[in-house]
Write a protein that holds these residues in place. Sequence first.
Motif, PDB file in Angstrom:
ATOM      1  N   MET A  90      47.291 -30.598  21.138  1.00  0.00           N
ATOM      2  CA  MET A  90      47.043 -31.531  20.012  1.00  0.00           C
ATOM      3  C   MET A  90      48.486 -31.691  19.429  1.00  0.00           C
ATOM      4  SD  MET A  90      43.301 -31.013  18.051  1.00  0.00           S
ATOM      5  CE  MET A  90      43.452 -32.342  17.548  1.00  0.00           C
ATOM      6  N   GLU A  91      49.166 -30.807  19.009  1.00  0.00           N
ATOM      7  CA  GLU A  91      50.427 -30.889  18.572  1.00  0.00           C
ATOM      8  C   GLU A  91      51.506 -31.407  19.208  1.00  0.00           C
ATOM      9  OE1 GLU A  91      50.071 -27.295  15.371  1.00  0.00           O
ATOM     10  OE2 GLU A  91      51.171 -27.137  17.078  1.00  0.00           O
ATOM     11  N   VAL A 140      43.313 -42.330  20.559  1.00  0.00           N
ATOM     12  CA  VAL A 140      42.841 -41.029  21.254  1.00  0.00           C
ATOM     13  C   VAL A 140      41.434 -41.358  21.601  1.00  0.00           C
ATOM     14  CG1 VAL A 140      42.322 -38.743  20.704  1.00  0.00           C
ATOM     15  CG2 VAL A 140      44.136 -39.900  19.250  1.00  0.00           C
ATOM     16  N   PRO A 141      41.335 -41.092  22.958  1.00  0.00           N
ATOM     17  CA  PRO A 141      39.853 -41.270  23.662  1.00  0.00           C
ATOM     18  C   PRO A 141      39.182 -39.931  23.220  1.00  0.00           C
ATOM     19  CG  PRO A 141      41.477 -40.732  25.362  1.00  0.00           C
ATOM     20  CD  PRO A 141      42.337 -40.759  24.102  1.00  0.00           C
ATOM     21  N   ILE A 142      38.008 -40.356  22.618  1.00  0.00           N
ATOM     22  CA  ILE A 142      37.046 -39.280  22.282  1.00  0.00           C
ATOM     23  C   ILE A 142      35.648 -39.579  22.738  1.00  0.00           C
ATOM     24  CG2 ILE A 142      36.279 -37.969  20.363  1.00  0.00           C
ATOM     25  CD1 ILE A 142      38.453 -39.048  18.719  1.00  0.00           C
ATOM     26  N   ALA A 171      42.293 -34.629  12.244  1.00  0.00           N
ATOM     27  CA  ALA A 171      43.335 -33.250  12.696  1.00  0.00           C
ATOM     28  C   ALA A 171      44.715 -33.829  13.038  1.00  0.00           C
ATOM     29  CB  ALA A 171      42.439 -32.582  13.826  1.00  0.00           C
ATOM     30  N   PHE A 172      44.427 -34.810  13.700  1.00  0.00           N
ATOM     31  CA  PHE A 172      45.830 -35.383  14.110  1.00  0.00           C
ATOM     32  C   PHE A 172      46.618 -35.980  13.032  1.00  0.00           C
ATOM     33  CE2 PHE A 172      44.027 -36.047  18.359  1.00  0.00           C
ATOM     34  CZ  PHE A 172      44.794 -35.250  19.182  1.00  0.00           C
ATOM     35  N   ARG A 173      46.034 -36.427  11.809  1.00  0.00           N
ATOM     36  CA  ARG A 173      46.565 -36.646  10.463  1.00  0.00           C
ATOM     37  C   ARG A 173      47.335 -35.652  10.168  1.00  0.00           C
ATOM     38  NH1 ARG A 173      41.481 -39.863   9.714  1.00  0.00           N
ATOM     39  NH2 ARG A 173      41.904 -41.958  10.870  1.00  0.00           N
TER      40      ARG A 173
END
Length: 594
Positions: free
Chosen positions: A417-418, A403-405, A347-349
């Motif tokens: 996120m954006e 990104v900590p997940i 999603a970040f990509r």
Amino acid sequence: MKRVLVLLVVVWGIMAGAGRAQQPTPAATSAALLANLFNNYWDDRARLFPLMATAQGDNRYNDRLPNDQTRAFRQQQARLYRRYLNDLLNIDRARLSADDKLSYDIFQYDMRTRLEGLRLNTWMMPFAQIYSLPTTLGQLGTGTGAQPFRTVRDYDNWLARVSRFPVWADSAIANFREGAKAAVVLPKVLVLKMVPQLQAQVTGDVSRSLFYGPVAHMPASFSEADRTRLTAAYQEAIATDLVPTYRKLADFLQTEYLPLARNSTGLGDVPGGAEMYRYDVRLMTTTPRDPDAIYQTGLAEVKRIRTEMEAVKKQVGYKGSLSSFFNSLSNNPRFMPYQTPEEVLRAFRGIQARIAPNLGRLFGRVPKSSFEIRQTEAFRAASATAEYNRGTADGSRPGIFYVPILDATKFNVTTGMESLFLHEAIPGHHYQLSLQQENTSLPKFRRFGSYPAFSEGWALYCESMGRELGLYTDPYQRLGALGDEMHRALRLVVDVGLHLKGMSREQAIDYLMANEPIAEPAATAEVERYLAMPGQALTYKVGALKLRELRTRYEKQLGTKFNLKAFHDEILAGGSMPLAILERHMDAWAARQR
């Protein structure tokens, strides 16, 4: 003065060799002296702080770990800064070019600020739960961080470096004890977080240690003899240097230090703490602004952003209070669509792909450095926030957005996120830090230096450009961006409140939760971060407000002559610098545009 005379002789000798009949001009001599001073300083600094050198891709001192917990080390720093400040003041600034004057001013600010900090007793609290040497060694020792593990020498360098960790830890413990005698101690809530961090590195099976990573991934090109020797050496280092040292630090903090730690929270509660905090504010914001004024700015910004949040709530048709709106978002499965960490990273990509077509309208300068998005390592994810780690100037290591997940199924898309990507990745930290260190015309102390109010201010300013980059079309992502901006405004109130105004940890947590969409565990981690790093939380909003102020000023002054791309390029070209110096520099730029 003797040092400057020696440098003059060297400069004249070089220029005379190039042409005996040509004498150096005073301006050329001053420029050469300044360049030589900067080069010498950078080498001396790298030797003194080899971990910083490693992080910046300078691998000359990868085997070193100086004991920076000693009085002798602090005295060595003071001598270094005084010597270079004196040498700088013996150079005639009036004869320098505009670029050299800028470097001169930044360097002078740096030396004076560092000397001022060495007068304070912050050494009595050697480390906390964030950005400490014990956690840094964990990042370096995995084999995937800044410490290289490509050659046999690389492997031997790490063995030499960690062999010095036990002595460092003994000195840190001694400093904690000195602090306890003077009542200059950490809050109990931080010590309780530090103990499990340290205990996590204690294992009876060396092959399960994160420090065994380089052995597990040893290059196939190594000879069998080297593989055998290094494997045994790493097993021994983990068993005899690393594990016992982490255990010793954890046991000390839990059994001896914790009962002596304070129940209060703010730095202002320890002897000399108010002075320490005011220094931290000046250091971090690079401004002389009074903490009370910053606090008032925070209150005003909280009020403004809250009004914008109410508008988004109305836009999506929610009828309840803002707090209940936040709760509804945090508990709605619709906003937690992910099942695996890879889906979150993907999603970040996707955000990166959406902004790519619009970057050219706002930026003429684009980094050469490559860029990656990675999940934060498990050993530090619980106490980590999303972050950017700069790559190396030579391109051997990419810039990395971590990104900590902890649980992908609970990763909520409405948390911004954006805006997070714009801040930590592109065009935030990745553009600013990469372009800075790729600019070889800058002296190294500027290429690789950082002033948080500039770098974090730039990153937060980048969040404000979401719409210009094609984002924030979804009202929930707009709300997330407002939440991120609110978060930085709240920091102005909470950081000063905690350290100077008697705000308790619990009051600070409640204040965050009442004004932004944040869960209690995240609010708690944030407040404890402010306790561990006084003043750092102020840098984001102070810096972003200054950049927005400058942009607005030049838009009004220049009218149709204002070019946003040129404005951004000029800010990024000079790299990180104190805000007051940045303002003078950009005012001069604006004057040239007219």
